[in-house]
Design a protein around this motif. Structure first.
Motif, PDB file in Angstrom:
ATOM      1  N   LEU A   1     -58.213  17.897 -24.638  1.00  0.00           N
ATOM      2  CA  LEU A   1     -58.562  17.936 -26.021  1.00  0.00           C
ATOM      3  C   LEU A   1     -57.312  17.973 -26.901  1.00  0.00           C
ATOM      4  O   LEU A   1     -57.354  18.508 -28.085  1.00  0.00           O
ATOM      5  N   VAL A   2     -56.223  17.871 -26.148  1.00  0.00           N
ATOM      6  CA  VAL A   2     -54.936  17.754 -26.906  1.00  0.00           C
ATOM      7  C   VAL A   2     -54.458  16.143 -27.334  1.00  0.00           C
ATOM      8  O   VAL A   2     -54.619  15.374 -26.530  1.00  0.00           O
ATOM      9  N   PRO A   3     -54.592  16.111 -28.657  1.00  0.00           N
ATOM     10  CA  PRO A   3     -54.353  14.902 -29.238  1.00  0.00           C
ATOM     11  C   PRO A   3     -53.184  13.930 -28.936  1.00  0.00           C
ATOM     12  O   PRO A   3     -51.941  14.669 -28.567  1.00  0.00           O
ATOM     13  N   GLN A   4     -53.265  12.828 -28.831  1.00  0.00           N
ATOM     14  CA  GLN A   4     -52.075  12.032 -28.697  1.00  0.00           C
ATOM     15  C   GLN A   4     -51.281  12.118 -30.076  1.00  0.00           C
ATOM     16  O   GLN A   4     -51.720  12.045 -31.004  1.00  0.00           O
ATOM     17  N   VAL A   5     -49.852  12.271 -29.787  1.00  0.00           N
ATOM     18  CA  VAL A   5     -48.801  12.389 -30.956  1.00  0.00           C
ATOM     19  C   VAL A   5     -48.066  11.238 -31.003  1.00  0.00           C
ATOM     20  O   VAL A   5     -47.271  10.825 -30.055  1.00  0.00           O
ATOM     21  N   TRP A   6     -47.724  10.627 -32.206  1.00  0.00           N
ATOM     22  CA  TRP A   6     -46.699   9.710 -32.743  1.00  0.00           C
ATOM     23  C   TRP A   6     -45.520  10.227 -33.493  1.00  0.00           C
ATOM     24  O   TRP A   6     -46.003  11.025 -34.466  1.00  0.00           O
ATOM     25  N   CYS A   7     -44.406   9.960 -33.121  1.00  0.00           N
ATOM     26  CA  CYS A   7     -43.274  10.374 -34.062  1.00  0.00           C
ATOM     27  C   CYS A   7     -42.632   9.311 -34.778  1.00  0.00           C
ATOM     28  O   CYS A   7     -42.448   8.324 -34.319  1.00  0.00           O
TER      29      CYS A   7
END
Length: 353
Positions: free
Chosen positions: A106-112
């Motif tokens: 349940l940890v979302p993908q992150v974009w920087c």
């Protein structure tokens, strides 16, 4: 349904030349989409004063101008050129946000991104491109969720206009959007979406209640508060399912067993929702679309990111005696803490100072 996702900070790509985690094509579509909107702006004052403006539009602009002034005068939000112009974009959503999470997490993908930091979504001005991106992520094994967005903020980098999508519901909805988006201009941390969104929701909800009281709209205030109670109860149901899924994913079951348990947990969410809808809400069906559409880790994780810390921010606001400048200073102090310490400090705060 009351929107779960209340805003999208659209990365502007103002520093395309800097190294980032996203290709130039992404920045190009972002800049193009934003530029197309900005070139169509008309000032609110001109629309109100122009005799050729349709009466319905003139009334909407007058309401928007009053809401915008309230935001500055009573909520201490930025007094700048944002939300003092208008664009009819001719569609129901201005952007689409793509969320992703692993099949058993349940940890979302992150974009920087340069300047704006890391966020758990990618935003697109084209629905087709958003759907294509989601399909690509799905092929990589991710759960994906695509959400239409009715407003976005450039954090003051440009003069954000009012959009026709912001007028699809009533004036209370519009006030919430304006207060929420301006709150992002007041406080924004490049490394903490959960903090940013919960803060903005707290400003939105307390601000709308203040605005309704100032307008003497007692019935509107009752309706709004009833909606907030339903929202809190619905989010509690989602949080219960999130806890159940977390235990499944952390367990020792096989892949097949975890998939079966995941389906069962989501089915139980739907059952509990229908029971609550009848027993507590008198048949209110405002969340039916969310519940009946596909539910997966990405959708649940996004809901968590945007809502979990709202009660803590509202409590801090109350500790500040409902004084917005004091509240913003307190939030700013929290924002200067290391991210690892920030959430705990918010949850355990016992005073405004």
């Amino acid at each position: 349904m009351k929107r779960i996702f209340l805003s999208l900070i659209m990365v502007m790509g103002l520093v395309v030349g800097l190294a980032g985690c996203t290709g130039v094509s992404y920045y190009a579509q972002t800049l193009k989409g934003h530029a197309q909107i900005m070139t169509k702006r008309q000032t609110v004052a001109k629309l109100i004063g122009d005799a050729s403006t349709p009466e319905a539009l003139r009334e909407r602009m007058a309401s928007a101008r009053a809401i915008r002034q309230f935001a500055t005068d009573e909520l201490g939000l930025p007094d700048n050129s944002s939300y003092r112009s208008y664009v009819d974009i001719g569609r129901d959503y201005v952007t689409w946000a793509v969320f992703a999470a692993p099949e058993f997490s349940l940890v979302p993908q992150v974009w920087c991104f340069p300047v704006f930091g890391c966020v758990p979504y990618r935003g697109y001005f084209s629905r087709d491109i958003a759907i294509k991106t989601a399909a690509g992520l799905q092929q990589q094994g991710f759960d994906v969720h695509v959400s239409g967005v009715t407003a976005y903020s450039t954090l003051g980098w440009s003069s954000d206009p009012l959009l026709s999508t912001m007028f699809l519901q009533d004036k209370t909805y519009l006030a919430g959007l304006v207060f929420h988006e301006l709150a992002h201009q007041r406080v924004y941390l490049g490394d903490d979406t959960a903090f940013n969104e919960a803060f903005a929701v707290a400003v939105e909800t307390t601000g709308v209640k203040s605005w309704l009281r100032a307008a003497g709209d007692a019935s509107g205030l009752r309706r709004y508060e009833a909606g907030l109670r339903r929202s809190a109860e619905f989010l509690a149901l989602v949080a219960q399912t999130r806890g159940e899924l977390s235990r499944v994913y952390q367990g020792s079951g096989t892949v097949a067993q975890k998939r079966a348990a995941k389906v069962e947990a989501i089915d139980q969410l739907r059952i509990r929702y229908r029971q609550m809808r009848q027993s507590r809400w008198g048949g209110f069906r405002g969340y039916d679309a969310w519940v009946e559409a596909p539910i997966n880790n990405a959708k649940i994780a996004a809901t968590s990111v945007y809502n979990d810390r709202v009660p803590a921010f509202v409590r801090l606001f109350e500790l500040c005696a409902g004084d917005y400048p004091r509240f913003y200073k307190a939030v700013g102090r929290l924002g200067r803490l290391a991210k690892a310490d920030r959430a705990a400090a918010l949850e355990t705060a016992k005073a405004c100072e």
